[in-house]
Design a protein around this motif. Structure first.
Motif, PDB file in Angstrom:
ATOM      1  N   ASN A   1      -1.307  30.232 -32.155  1.00  0.00           N
ATOM      2  CA  ASN A   1      -2.609  29.927 -31.137  1.00  0.00           C
ATOM      3  C   ASN A   1      -2.505  31.546 -30.586  1.00  0.00           C
ATOM      4  O   ASN A   1      -1.516  31.849 -29.955  1.00  0.00           O
ATOM      5  CB  ASN A   1      -2.447  28.989 -30.268  1.00  0.00           C
TER       6      ASN A   1
ATOM      7  N   CYS B   1      -8.826  29.129 -23.387  1.00  0.00           N
ATOM      8  CA  CYS B   1      -7.332  29.330 -23.969  1.00  0.00           C
ATOM      9  C   CYS B   1      -6.517  28.542 -22.978  1.00  0.00           C
ATOM     10  O   CYS B   1      -5.767  27.841 -23.441  1.00  0.00           O
ATOM     11  CB  CYS B   1      -6.951  30.877 -23.890  1.00  0.00           C
TER      12      CYS B   1
ATOM     13  N   LEU C   1      -2.143  22.043 -26.764  1.00  0.00           N
ATOM     14  CA  LEU C   1      -1.287  22.430 -27.625  1.00  0.00           C
ATOM     15  C   LEU C   1       0.318  22.149 -27.056  1.00  0.00           C
ATOM     16  O   LEU C   1       0.785  21.664 -28.321  1.00  0.00           O
ATOM     17  CB  LEU C   1      -1.183  23.994 -27.446  1.00  0.00           C
TER      18      LEU C   1
ATOM     19  N   TRP D   1      -3.722  33.836 -27.545  1.00  0.00           N
ATOM     20  CA  TRP D   1      -4.467  33.275 -26.294  1.00  0.00           C
ATOM     21  C   TRP D   1      -4.326  34.453 -25.499  1.00  0.00           C
ATOM     22  O   TRP D   1      -3.522  35.554 -25.617  1.00  0.00           O
ATOM     23  CB  TRP D   1      -3.848  32.023 -25.707  1.00  0.00           C
TER      24      TRP D   1
END
Length: 133
Positions: free
Chosen positions: A57, A66, A73, A59
């Motif tokens: 990911n 995010c 996540l 971010w």
């Protein structure tokens, strides 16, 4: 009735053949070689993660969406870690790593948080260079 069944079987077989041919165009293999260093100083590469399902990911601390995604996540990693899932959160180079570290500590982020200090990991070119392409 029998002709209708045979026609249906023929159509399904054709769909499977075409669909299988379409899927065959996608290469399977290893992820491009990329190197990471976590905020804790752990160094690893995509080679070290082989055999696992890896979610990478990208971010940034200033990216509202995010930050909204971060709890999901973490939840996903916690839910599937025992099945070999690993999440790597690569903080983009837009902000200093001390802000990323501050966020990760404040919010108890248990993921492997890596900083993209030179901007190379967040671009297709960077990933290609990391892979030796």
């Amino acid at each position: 009735m029998k002709i209708r069944q045979l026609s249906l079987i023929a159509v399904l077989a054709a769909i499977l053949l075409v669909g299988g041919g379409w899927l065959a165009q996608f290469k399977t293999g290893h992820a491009p070689e990329a190197h990471f260093k976590t905020l804790a100083g752990e160094q690893f590469s995509t080679r070290d993660l082989r055999g696992k399902v890896v979610l990478v990911n990208f971010w940034a601390t200033w990216c509202v969406s995010c930050l909204d995604d971060m709890p999901r996540l973490i939840e996903t990693e916690n839910r599937f870690k025992s099945q070999g899932v690993e999440t790597v959160a690569v903080a983009m180079d837009y902000f200093p790593l001390n802000l990323v570290l501050e966020y990760a500590q404040k919010h108890h982020v248990p993921l492997k948080v890596s900083g993209d200090v030179d901007g190379a990991e967040g671009t297709p070119e960077g990933i290609g260079e990391a892979a030796g392409d």
